[in-house]
Design a protein around this motif. Structure first.
Motif, short mmCIF file in Angstrom:
data_model
loop_
_atom_site.label_atom_id
_atom_site.label_comp_id
_atom_site.label_asym_id
_atom_site.label_seq_id
_atom_site.Cartn_x
_atom_site.Cartn_y
_atom_site.Cartn_z
N THR A 116 0.83 -1.21 0.00
CA THR A 116 0.00 0.00 0.00
C THR A 116 0.87 1.26 0.00
O THR A 116 1.95 1.28 0.59
CB THR A 116 -0.91 0.04 1.23
OG1 THR A 116 -0.11 0.00 2.42
CG2 THR A 116 -1.87 -1.15 1.25
N THR A 117 0.35 2.28 -0.64
CA THR A 117 1.01 3.60 -0.66
C THR A 117 0.29 4.50 0.33
O THR A 117 -0.91 4.76 0.19
CB THR A 117 0.94 4.22 -2.06
OG1 THR A 117 1.54 3.33 -3.00
CG2 THR A 117 1.66 5.56 -2.08
N ARG A 118 1.03 4.96 1.34
CA ARG A 118 0.43 5.77 2.41
C ARG A 118 1.06 7.16 2.41
O ARG A 118 2.28 7.29 2.35
CB ARG A 118 0.64 5.09 3.77
CG ARG A 118 0.06 3.68 3.80
CD ARG A 118 0.41 2.93 5.07
NE ARG A 118 1.84 2.83 5.31
CZ ARG A 118 2.66 1.98 4.70
NH1 ARG A 118 2.18 1.17 3.77
NH2 ARG A 118 3.95 1.95 4.98
N THR A 119 0.24 8.18 2.51
CA THR A 119 0.72 9.56 2.50
C THR A 119 0.19 10.29 3.73
O THR A 119 -1.03 10.35 3.94
CB THR A 119 0.27 10.30 1.23
OG1 THR A 119 0.78 9.59 0.08
CG2 THR A 119 0.80 11.73 1.23
N ILE A 120 1.10 10.83 4.55
CA ILE A 120 0.71 11.57 5.75
C ILE A 120 0.34 13.00 5.37
O ILE A 120 1.06 13.68 4.64
CB ILE A 120 1.85 11.57 6.78
CG1 ILE A 120 2.12 10.15 7.29
CG2 ILE A 120 1.53 12.50 7.94
CD1 ILE A 120 3.34 10.03 8.18
N VAL A 121 -0.81 13.43 5.86
CA VAL A 121 -1.30 14.79 5.62
C VAL A 121 -1.59 15.43 6.97
O VAL A 121 -2.15 14.79 7.86
CB VAL A 121 -2.57 14.80 4.75
CG1 VAL A 121 -3.00 16.23 4.44
CG2 VAL A 121 -2.35 14.01 3.47
N SER A 122 -1.22 16.69 7.14
CA SER A 122 -1.50 17.42 8.38
C SER A 122 -2.69 18.33 8.20
O SER A 122 -3.02 18.76 7.08
CB SER A 122 -0.28 18.25 8.79
OG SER A 122 0.85 17.42 9.01
N ALA A 123 -3.36 18.64 9.33
CA ALA A 123 -4.46 19.59 9.28
C ALA A 123 -3.99 20.90 8.69
O ALA A 123 -2.90 21.39 9.01
CB ALA A 123 -5.02 19.81 10.68
N GLY A 124 -4.77 21.46 7.78
CA GLY A 124 -4.40 22.70 7.10
C GLY A 124 -3.85 22.46 5.71
O GLY A 124 -3.78 23.39 4.89
#
Length: 556
Positions: A116-124
């Protein structure tokens, strides 16, 4: 490329007219995004079922259109079905650090982590998936790193609230970003998908910090007792507050339960949970400390039979034995349908001498979901053209509809949907047009979807009236019966005390066989049917029970 006449399609594969199993789909032209992928607990009549997940049929059929799976937060009812999703689909998944950290635990267990390809995203932050621009907006909930989503589509902005409450004093992280909701509302919001879980309750949900005050009070009164706290493993704010109280009263903390250990390890590594050096000990070390030096944090708030707390209550846990004067705190509210299981565990704990604090006795739990006034506040900021209530049973969705109407939204612009209903939107219209394949898939052990209504019906019959097996041996060349009929009872009657009944049953079967033989009917299927029908009627007349009848014809 999607034609300009394309409309935005919005539908749920779970999470409406039910609690749990949350999954929402947005489709425009050749692009699809999926929001959340959760599980729900089985209902009482789902005998032997472990989990319930959404039906992915539509997504599998349109897998080439899916641009990504976007997760709002890390609770089971929003991420629990992710491993099953990735068995059939391989798309990128996006979420905050803690959310993806919890997802990775599940992917490891299913040997899917490297696929799986996982991408971390932050609020904003904002990501672009096909025709969709998705902005992550910080909200407060009972787990850190929770987000709402503002999705810019070719026909307008769609806001998905995720799970939220308005907590002005969160344990860690920032307060809900009300300013951003207001800015989006000022620009114009086409559709608002807002959670409805606590819409029946007036006022505001208490801050998580109020639970910390209760813990301090309990710890102060239980200075000479061992303290055991049961909570959801994903409720990291709650676990953090227990650690704070344990530190203040000089206690060590031990964790019990596989999911608890996994989540605590991940949350600690990612910096969402903190404890002084040497304060956390292994559960096997508790014997080295006095009772008033220990706090045990465990799973099992819903009375699950195999959970750590349930095994403690029945004296089946290897490391923890309940002692008289133990203080046990169940820091969670009951999920509908689990009340009986929780009551059983509480009763068993009290029989062993424990002092149990559970729902209603003290403020040891607050909800992570918004009540009426918080929902009103978010509505007043977002000011949507259309509303689609989500995350709730039918009664919750209807109450949410009433709340929105009281704030001036036209009933024609509010859509109380069924799972699978498709809402089609343009910039100035919205209409339910069709349905997509939907429903529930049952997980039983390693089986996914191999247990359906017919199997559940059989299990229900077996659980209520038991099983009768008819065994007959037939000579292969002549078709002549050489042995039997014999009757075997399982869960129907106790044979030793019902010998006369069973003998009468054999005679009824023999008469049916003789009648078939006199008509020169020797087909085995017909013979099975005759035996089954005759004994079924006989046992109903004698006992008013309907056991499952299983005829077996053996060739010799």
């Amino acid at each position: 490329m999607a034609p300009k006449t394309s409309k935005l399609k919005v539908f749920s594969l779970g999470g409406i007219q039910e609690i749990g199993k949350n999954m929402t789909v947005l489709e425009y032209g050749q692009d699809i995004i999926v929001i959340d992928c959760g599980v729900s607990f089985p209902e009482d009549d789902m005998l032997g079922i472990d989990l319930v997940i959404p039906d992915f049929t539509y997504l599998v059929r349109n897998k080439d259109k899916i641009r990504g799976l976007v997760l709002t937060h890390g609770h089971e009812d929003h991420i629990g079905a992710v491993p099953y999703f990735f068995r059939d689909l391989n798309v990128p998944v996006y979420g905050t650090r803690l959310t993806l950290g919890l997802v990775e635990i599940k992917l490891k267990e299913h040997n899917l982590l490297n696929k799986t390809t996982r991408t971390i995203v932050s609020a904003g932050e904002t990501i672009t998936l096909g025709k969709f621009q998705i902005e992550f907006i910080n909200v407060t909930h009972s787990i850190a790193d929770s987000c709402a989503l503002a999705i810019t589509t070719p026909v307008g902005v769609v806001i998905h609230s995720g799970d939220f409450k308005i907590d002005y004093t969160p344990i860690n992280g920032d307060m809900i970003d009300l300013q951003r909701f207001a800015m989006l509302g000022k620009k114009g919001v086409l559709l608002f998908m807002c959670e409805s879980t606590n819409v029946e309750q007036s006022g505001y949900t208490l801050s998580e910090r109020s639970v910390g005050v209760s813990f301090e009070h309990i710890f102060n009164e239980a200075r000479h007792s061992r303290i055991i706290v049961a909570t959801f493993s994903s409720n990291i704010h709650r676990i953090q507050q227990v650690i704070y109280s344990a530190y203040n009263y000089g206690r060590r903390v031990a964790f019990v339960g596989r999911s608890m250990l996994n989540v605590v390890k991940t949350a600690t590594e990612l910096g969402y949970l903190e404890a002084p050096d040497k304060m956390i000990i292994d559960i096997n070390e508790i014997k080295n400390y006095e009772d008033n030096e220990i706090v045990i944090i465990t799973t099992g708030t819903q009375g699950e039979p195999m959970s750590a707390l349930s095994r403690m209550s029945s004296a089946e846990h290897k490391q923890v034995e309940i002692k008289p004067d133990d203080k046990v705190i169940i820091s969670a509210s009951s999920i509908p349908g689990n009340e009986r299981s929780i009551s059983r565990v509480v009763n068993d704990l009290m029989k062993r001498g424990a002092d149990v604090i559970y729902e209603g006795l003290m403020d040891t739990h607050v909800s992570g979901h918004a009540k009426q006034e918080e929902i009103r506040l978010l509505h007043s900021l977002v000011r949507p053209k259309y509303l689609m209530p989500v995350h709730g049973e039918y009664k919750h969705l209807c109450r949410h509809r009433e709340l929105a109407m009281s704030m001036g939204l036209s009933p024609d612009n509010i859509f109380v949907m069924n799972v699978g209903d498709v809402l089609e939107l343009s910039s100035n219209s919205a209409k339910v047009t069709t349905t997509v394949p939907s429903g529930q898939v049952l997980i039983d052990g390693l089986g996914v979807g191999d247990v359906g209504n017919i199997v559940l019906k059989d299990r229900k019959i077996l659980s209520q009236d038991g099983l009768i097996v008819i065994v007959v041996s037939v000579e292969s060349e002549t078709g002549r019966i050489v042995s039997g009929p014999d009757l075997i009872s399982r869960g129907f009657v106790y044979v030793r005390e019902s010998e006369d009944l069973m003998e009468e049953g054999k005679k009824v079967i023999q008469e049916a066989i003789d009648n078939a033989d006199s008509k020169s009917i020797t087909q085995w299927n017909y013979l099975k049917s005759v035996m089954k029908d005759s004994v079924k009627e006989f046992f109903w007349q004698k006992t008013k029970r309907n056991p499952m009848i299983l005829p077996i014809v053996m060739e010799v």
